[in-house]
Design a protein around this motif. Structure first.
Motif, PDB file in Angstrom:
ATOM      1  N   MET A 149       0.827  -1.180  -0.221  1.00 19.90           N
ATOM      2  CA  MET A 149       0.097   0.009   0.121  1.00 19.90           C
ATOM      3  C   MET A 149       0.865   1.302   0.215  1.00 19.90           C
ATOM      4  SD  MET A 149      -1.432  -2.804   1.538  1.00 19.90           S
ATOM      5  CE  MET A 149      -1.506  -2.391   3.439  1.00 19.90           C
ATOM      6  N   VAL A 150       0.351   2.406  -0.635  1.00 20.70           N
ATOM      7  CA  VAL A 150       0.885   3.495  -0.507  1.00 20.70           C
ATOM      8  C   VAL A 150       0.139   4.538   0.158  1.00 20.70           C
ATOM      9  CG1 VAL A 150       2.068   3.388  -2.534  1.00 20.70           C
ATOM     10  CG2 VAL A 150      -0.030   4.338  -2.588  1.00 20.70           C
ATOM     11  N   LEU A 151       0.523   5.591   0.649  1.00 17.49           N
ATOM     12  CA  LEU A 151      -0.246   6.785   1.530  1.00 17.49           C
ATOM     13  C   LEU A 151      -0.441   7.821   0.191  1.00 17.49           C
ATOM     14  CD1 LEU A 151      -0.895   7.891   4.227  1.00 17.49           C
ATOM     15  CD2 LEU A 151       1.292   9.325   4.238  1.00 17.49           C
ATOM     16  N   CYS A 152      -1.778   8.198   0.453  1.00 18.50           N
ATOM     17  CA  CYS A 152      -2.434   9.317  -0.383  1.00 18.50           C
ATOM     18  C   CYS A 152      -2.354  10.638   0.231  1.00 18.50           C
ATOM     19  CB  CYS A 152      -3.665   8.672  -0.882  1.00 18.50           C
ATOM     20  SG  CYS A 152      -3.593   7.071  -1.800  1.00 18.50           S
ATOM     21  N   HIS A 153      -2.664  11.387  -0.624  1.00 16.26           N
ATOM     22  CA  HIS A 153      -2.999  12.825  -0.080  1.00 16.26           C
ATOM     23  C   HIS A 153      -3.971  12.974   1.072  1.00 16.26           C
ATOM     24  CE1 HIS A 153       0.875  15.075  -1.622  1.00 16.26           C
ATOM     25  NE2 HIS A 153       0.364  14.611  -2.743  1.00 16.26           N
ATOM     26  N   LEU A 159      -4.002   0.552  -2.305  1.00  7.79           N
ATOM     27  CA  LEU A 159      -3.633  -0.564  -2.872  1.00  7.79           C
ATOM     28  C   LEU A 159      -2.714  -0.325  -4.250  1.00  7.79           C
ATOM     29  CD1 LEU A 159      -3.373  -4.021  -2.461  1.00  7.79           C
ATOM     30  CD2 LEU A 159      -5.162  -3.978  -4.029  1.00  7.79           C
ATOM     31  N   VAL A 160      -1.634  -0.736  -4.101  1.00  2.45           N
ATOM     32  CA  VAL A 160      -0.829  -0.735  -5.377  1.00  2.45           C
ATOM     33  C   VAL A 160      -0.359  -1.923  -5.926  1.00  2.45           C
ATOM     34  CG1 VAL A 160      -0.095   1.693  -5.350  1.00  2.45           C
ATOM     35  CG2 VAL A 160       1.337  -0.295  -4.047  1.00  2.45           C
ATOM     36  N   ARG A 161      -0.265  -3.118  -5.072  1.00  5.03           N
ATOM     37  CA  ARG A 161       0.237  -4.380  -5.650  1.00  5.03           C
ATOM     38  C   ARG A 161      -0.550  -5.583  -4.780  1.00  5.03           C
ATOM     39  NH1 ARG A 161       5.994  -7.393  -6.253  1.00  5.03           N
ATOM     40  NH2 ARG A 161       5.323  -9.155  -7.796  1.00  5.03           N
ATOM     41  N   ALA A 182      -4.175  10.891  -5.821  1.00  9.65           N
ATOM     42  CA  ALA A 182      -2.820  11.471  -5.511  1.00  9.65           C
ATOM     43  C   ALA A 182      -2.306  10.707  -4.438  1.00  9.65           C
ATOM     44  CB  ALA A 182      -2.945  12.951  -5.329  1.00  9.65           C
ATOM     45  N   VAL A 183      -0.945  10.600  -4.899  1.00  8.22           N
ATOM     46  CA  VAL A 183      -0.067   9.466  -4.046  1.00  8.22           C
ATOM     47  C   VAL A 183       0.767  10.454  -3.169  1.00  8.22           C
ATOM     48  CG1 VAL A 183       1.511   7.810  -3.585  1.00  8.22           C
ATOM     49  CG2 VAL A 183      -0.472   7.428  -5.187  1.00  8.22           C
ATOM     50  N   ALA A 184       0.783  10.491  -1.905  1.00  4.99           N
ATOM     51  CA  ALA A 184       1.862  11.541  -1.215  1.00  4.99           C
ATOM     52  C   ALA A 184       3.059  10.748  -0.838  1.00  4.99           C
ATOM     53  CB  ALA A 184       1.191  11.594   0.076  1.00  4.99           C
ATOM     54  N   ASP A 185       2.974   9.344  -0.475  1.00  6.51           N
ATOM     55  CA  ASP A 185       4.256   8.600  -0.196  1.00  6.51           C
ATOM     56  C   ASP A 185       4.160   7.197  -0.899  1.00  6.51           C
ATOM     57  OD1 ASP A 185       6.672   7.703   0.367  1.00  6.51           O
ATOM     58  OD2 ASP A 185       6.123   7.842   2.811  1.00  6.51           O
ATOM     59  N   TYR A 186       5.201   6.964  -1.983  1.00  4.45           N
ATOM     60  CA  TYR A 186       5.084   5.579  -2.698  1.00  4.45           C
ATOM     61  C   TYR A 186       5.774   4.539  -1.428  1.00  4.45           C
ATOM     62  CZ  TYR A 186       3.534   7.178  -6.984  1.00  4.45           C
ATOM     63  OH  TYR A 186       2.546   7.773  -8.082  1.00  4.45           O
ATOM     64  N   ARG A 187       6.569   5.031  -0.557  1.00  4.88           N
ATOM     65  CA  ARG A 187       6.992   4.244   0.523  1.00  4.88           C
ATOM     66  C   ARG A 187       7.972   3.372  -0.282  1.00  4.88           C
ATOM     67  NH1 ARG A 187       1.447   2.973   3.890  1.00  4.88           N
ATOM     68  NH2 ARG A 187       1.235   4.837   5.128  1.00  4.88           N
ATOM     69  N   THR A 188       8.649   3.959  -0.861  1.00  3.78           N
ATOM     70  CA  THR A 188       9.667   3.071  -1.871  1.00  3.78           C
ATOM     71  C   THR A 188      10.593   1.921  -0.953  1.00  3.78           C
ATOM     72  OG1 THR A 188       9.430   4.687  -3.698  1.00  3.78           O
ATOM     73  CG2 THR A 188      11.132   2.924  -3.835  1.00  3.78           C
ATOM     74  N   SER A 189      10.931   2.509   0.015  1.00  2.00           N
ATOM     75  CA  SER A 189      11.938   1.600   0.933  1.00  2.00           C
ATOM     76  C   SER A 189      11.129   0.292   1.394  1.00  2.00           C
ATOM     77  CB  SER A 189      12.721   2.536   1.883  1.00  2.00           C
ATOM     78  OG  SER A 189      11.445   3.044   2.699  1.00  2.00           O
ATOM     79  N   ILE A 190       9.868   0.433   1.639  1.00  5.57           N
ATOM     80  CA  ILE A 190       9.026  -0.735   1.902  1.00  5.57           C
ATOM     81  C   ILE A 190       8.368  -1.451   0.775  1.00  5.57           C
ATOM     82  CG2 ILE A 190       6.965  -1.404   3.129  1.00  5.57           C
ATOM     83  CD1 ILE A 190       7.467   1.074   4.878  1.00  5.57           C
ATOM     84  N   THR A 191       7.786  -0.861  -0.278  1.00  3.33           N
ATOM     85  CA  THR A 191       6.815  -1.448  -1.525  1.00  3.33           C
ATOM     86  C   THR A 191       7.755  -1.721  -2.364  1.00  3.33           C
ATOM     87  OG1 THR A 191       6.524   0.776  -2.522  1.00  3.33           O
ATOM     88  CG2 THR A 191       4.802   0.164  -0.659  1.00  3.33           C
ATOM     89  N   GLY A 192       8.940  -1.255  -2.539  1.00  2.00           N
ATOM     90  CA  GLY A 192       9.936  -1.406  -3.761  1.00  2.00           C
ATOM     91  C   GLY A 192       9.187  -0.933  -4.906  1.00  2.00           C
ATOM     92  N   LEU A 193       8.161   0.022  -4.863  1.00  2.00           N
ATOM     93  CA  LEU A 193       7.505   0.468  -6.022  1.00  2.00           C
ATOM     94  C   LEU A 193       7.604   2.203  -6.018  1.00  2.00           C
ATOM     95  CD1 LEU A 193       4.163  -1.494  -5.954  1.00  2.00           C
ATOM     96  CD2 LEU A 193       6.231  -1.820  -7.304  1.00  2.00           C
TER      97      LEU A 193
END
Length: 451
Positions: A149-153, A159-161, A182-193
């Motif tokens: 999951m990502v954090l939205c504005h 849900l993203v995957r 709109a996505v505020a944080d993709y949390r790439t370090s966690i989601t890898g996305l």
């Protein structure tokens, strides 16, 4: 008020009231505590545990909600009754249950199950799969799911995957999902996305729900680690589940605590799902959840297991606080109001940042406890701009921020004698010592006189 709600057992009404508290729901007279303040002049909200209130009081509170909500509460009662019937059925025919269904039963009996698996499926976009007749739930086919999951504005998660595998670890579903907001944080370090990974993705949450409904037909069992979080992200209300966080006993964790998927895999399967600092892999996590259930079915693991704790914290994390279990309805702008200080600290000045982190944690008003890994955390209440109160935890990422007694004795010299409060034993010892000293002085004085 519907007959179903009015005729419900008190235990069910208690759970529904707690459900309203958890989701910040309010009737014509406000939330649960507001209702108590208005209607109980003697105790007010001082006795706010719904379990300690009469059935009549619980019903009176639920009656303050709109007819639409009361219809939903009636649906909750029906689902509680269905679950109770399923649990009762499993108890009566426990000798005929498959090992897989016994794990479903074990999950449902966990003390945290009701709290985490009462979903707000009255909200727009939710899909509910009805249990139907209890006799239909004898299917032992298992599927494991994991989501990112990502954090939205707007302060919500999206849900993203999603990945689903069967008991042979064959992939049944692996989709990237466009949140379409709109996505505020993709949390790439966690989601890898990241943003580029979702470019051109057309699959929506509705598409995923349709796929899930199809592959979960005929009462299949759904597996996951802390699965309620995935079901929240999927907006999918499903109860034929095995939660790998609930089916093991832990020797070194509190009763209500659960181990992380990575720690559990290390202890049960002998391998880590990911290395320290590596992002999650949705597919690997779904496979890991399935492997944990397969290991449980094969080897039992009935005795409490020891969860290995990693007390090595990266240097960068020692200068961080982690806010967790934050309600999705709490905007980040309001969360920032909790912390005061200078946000423009020079990143190169490590010692100053650590001081600011220590100060920020100390200034938080909340009960200080330790999490399952031994880090200090505080349970914090934050009053929102609209008057609601949100509760969550703020945790120190570094260990050893409080010295124990043996460490204190090594770090500083003992206090001066005059600063120490004398004990009874000390007083008695001093008294005897004084008596011996006085006797010596008397003998000396006698001798001086004789001379």
């Amino acid at each position: 008020m519907g007959k179903l709600l009015a005729g419900a057992e008190k235990e069910v009404l208690v759970e529904i009231v707690r459900f309203t508290q958890k989701n910040g729901l309010k009737g014509a007279e406000g939330g649960w505590k507001d209702f108590l303040v208005l209607n109980d002049k003697k105790f007010g909200a001082s006795v706010s545990d719904p379990k300690k209130r009469s059935k009549d009081v619980l019903l009176a509170f639920l009656k303050t909600f709109s007819k639409d909500f009361q219809k939903y509460f009636s649906k909750l009662v029906r689902r509680f009754n269905e679950r109770s019937a399923t649990v009762q059925f499993m108890k009566e025919f426990s000798d005929k249950l498959s090992p897989e269904l016994k794990l479903v039963q074990l999950t449902a009996e966990h003390p945290e199950y009701r709290k985490n698996y009462n979903f707000p499926s009255y909200q727009e976009g939710w899909k509910v799969m009805r249990e139907g007749k209890v006799s239909n739930f004898m299917n032992s086919t298992m599927l494991a799911v994991d989501c990112e999951m990502v954090l939205c504005h707007d302060g919500t998660e999206a849900l993203v995957r999603v990945c689903v595998v069967d008991s042979n670890l064959e992939v049944k579903l692996d989709e990237l999902v466009n949140p379409f907001k709109a996505v505020a944080d993709y949390r790439t370090s966690i989601t890898g996305l990241s943003k580029k990974d979702l470019k051109g993705v057309t699959c929506s949450l509705v598409d995923v729900q349709k796929s899930l409904k199809k592959i979960l037909s005929k009462g299949k069992i759904l597996i996951g680690h802390s699965l309620s979080k995935d079901l929240h992200a999927l907006k999918f209300d499903y109860t034929q589940v095995i939660d790998t966080a609930y089916i093991f006993k832990y020797a070194n964790l509190p009763t209500t605590a659960s181990a992380s998927l990575n720690s559990l895999c290390k202890s049960v399967l002998g391998y880590a799902v990911r290395e320290e600092g590596e992002p999650h892999n949705c597919l690997k996590d779904a496979e890991a959840a399935m492997n944990l259930v397969l290991a449980k079915l094969k080897h039992g693991f009935n005795d409490p297991i020891e969860i290995a704790r990693n007390n090595v914290v990266p240097e960068s994390d020692k200068m961080k606080l982690l806010a967790h279990k934050i309600p999705v309805y709490l905007p980040c702008q309001e969360l920032l109001k909790l912390f005061s200080g200078n946000p423009s600290i020079d990143a190169k000045n490590d010692s100053r940042i650590r001081d600011e982190v220590e100060k920020a944690f100390e200034e938080l008003d909340g009960e200080e406890t330790k999490d399952s890994s031994g880090r200090l955390q505080k349970s914090v209440l934050l009053k929102r701009d609209n008057g609601d109160v949100a509760s969550f935890f703020v945790r120190k990422m570094a260990y050893g921020s409080r010295l124990n007694e043996s460490e204190l004795s090594k770090k500083r010299p003992p206090p001066p004698i005059e600063d120490v409060e004398p004990t009874k034993e000390d007083n008695d010892g001093d008294k005897h010592k004084k008596q011996r000293t006085d006797k010596k002085h008397k003998k000396k004085s006698k001798k001086s006189v004789a001379e």
